[in-house]
Enzyme design. Structure first.
Site, PDB file in Angstrom:
ATOM      1  N   ASP A 192       0.826  -1.206   0.000  1.00 10.02           N
ATOM      2  CA  ASP A 192       0.000   0.000   0.000  1.00 10.02           C
ATOM      3  C   ASP A 192       0.862   1.258   0.000  1.00 10.02           C
ATOM      4  O   ASP A 192       1.381   1.669   1.039  1.00 10.02           O
ATOM      5  CB  ASP A 192      -0.918  -0.009   1.223  1.00 10.02           C
ATOM      6  CG  ASP A 192      -1.935   1.123   1.200  1.00 10.02           C
ATOM      7  OD1 ASP A 192      -1.950   1.887   0.213  1.00 10.02           O
ATOM      8  OD2 ASP A 192      -2.713   1.243   2.166  1.00 10.02           O
TER       9      ASP A 192
ATOM     10  N   ASP B 166      -1.388   5.309  -5.836  1.00  7.84           N
ATOM     11  CA  ASP B 166      -1.807   4.582  -4.638  1.00  7.84           C
ATOM     12  C   ASP B 166      -2.148   3.132  -4.972  1.00  7.84           C
ATOM     13  O   ASP B 166      -3.220   2.836  -5.502  1.00  7.84           O
ATOM     14  CB  ASP B 166      -3.016   5.282  -4.017  1.00  7.84           C
ATOM     15  CG  ASP B 166      -3.471   4.638  -2.714  1.00  7.84           C
ATOM     16  OD1 ASP B 166      -2.829   3.659  -2.270  1.00  7.84           O
ATOM     17  OD2 ASP B 166      -4.466   5.109  -2.141  1.00  7.84           O
TER      18      ASP B 166
END
Length: 344
Positions: free
Chosen positions: A50, A236
């Site tokens: 992440d 992201d």
């Protein structure tokens, strides 16, 4: 156990000092995880990669929620290298709030070890958000600057790894294979030459404009013939779609023939789509047609892979649909990000 064997079989050791390449799994095109060993004896955990969060988390045996019980759980008392911190913590992910306690233990990925890594044991994950996810925790690869999910005394994983002196470069890179489940590579400490050879053209480098996110400046975006005032681009890996504000998403939805189903834009799978983001230096990022759609139940119907997020109107968040088509290098050492389309 079968997963660990499969991933290990796909690993190829690199001979570059201070660099290593390890496989990760792409699950349904929406979640991708690498295997990380935690504690002693080692407990192999599937951890979501992440870049949108700097915080590392693991589902804990102390969590009684149903969402936790579907995962492999971290058991602190079983690890000889566990150290108690005990501070309470709440983490607001876009998909839901979790809470837990701060702990410390050793984390190993590839040939690298971060000793006494500070992380969050998730002890509460209300609702069903995480029940069907394939990962057992989150490996926070976000930037060290202050944002809404950064906490004092909890430096990101890559910061700890760089400070340990093990890396050749303060960089990591991601390559997604067209086959999805196999030959996806996370390279820590630089770039993987084999994956770089699959680039259609050399990487474009853009300077970072935020110390809190992997974020670069843009001068606009077009979708087919429409123009949108996008000025910031966030990269992201924790986002499974392309994210924009609700205002921008509504503008996009109404610019193509569609109908809505539970507030999801549904279009013909034969629709022509061409999204182009122009970066501040004039270089572009493009996604087109099926790269911006996901099939839904109805024959010939697809869901638009652009969703509304609680972000500014001038911002776009590039998630999974982008990473599946581009090789990306996250270069903290030179405060920049590199991207290049790969052969599909």
């Amino acid at each position: 156990p079968g997963t660990e064997v499969q991933l290990a079989a796909n690993a190829t050791a690199t001979a570059v000092p201070g660099q290593d390449r390890m496989p990760f799994r792409d699950v349904f095109g929406s979640q991708f995880y690498a295997e990380v060993s935690v504690g002693e004896p080692a407990l192999v955990m599937r951890m979501l990669l992440d870049t949108g969060s700097p915080t590392t988390t693991l589902f804990s045996q102390h969590c009684g929620d149903e969402s936790c019980r579907t995962h492999r759980l971290y058991k602190s008392e079983d690890s000889a290298t566990f150290e108690r911190d005990g501070r309470p913590i709440r983490i607001p992910y876009a998909t839901g709030m979790v809470s837990g306690i701060v702990s410390r233990d050793d984390f190993r990925i590839g040939k690298f070890t971060v000793a006494n890594m500070t992380f969050t044991e998730i002890t509460a994950a209300p609702g069903r958000t995480f029940m069907y996810t394939s990962f057992d925790g989150v490996l926070g690869l976000g930037r060290p600057g202050k944002n809404e999910i950064v906490y004092d005394g909890m430096p990101p994983f890559m910061d700890r790894l760089w400070a340990s002196g093990q890396l050749a470069e303060r960089m990591f890179s991601l390559y997604f294979s067209p086959t999805r489940n196999y030959h996806n590579w996370l390279t820590i400490g630089g770039q993987d030459a084999e994956s770089m050879a699959k680039l259609v053209q050399p990487l474009t480098w853009a300077p970072l404009i935020s110390d809190a996110y992997w974020q670069v400046a843009a001068i606009g975006m077009t979708l087919n013939t429409g123009t949108l005032d996008i000025r910031q681009v966030v990269f992201d890996t924790g986002t499974s779609m392309i994210g924009v504000s609700k205002k921008v998403r509504d503008q996009i939805v109404h610019s193509v023939w569609h109908f809505t189903m539970n507030d999801i834009a549904v279009i013909s799978c034969k629709s022509t789509l061409n999204l182009t983001i122009t970066i501040a230096d004039g270089s572009t990022i493009s996604l087109r047609d099926d790269e911006l759609m996901l099939p839904v139940g109805a024959i010939g119907r697809c869901m638009l892979s652009i969703v509304a997020l609680p972000i500014d109107d001038d911002t776009i968040v590039l998630g999974t649909p982008f990473f599946q088509r581009y090789y990306v290098s996250f270069d903290e050492g030179n405060q920049r990000i590199g991207f290049g389309r790969t052969r599909q």
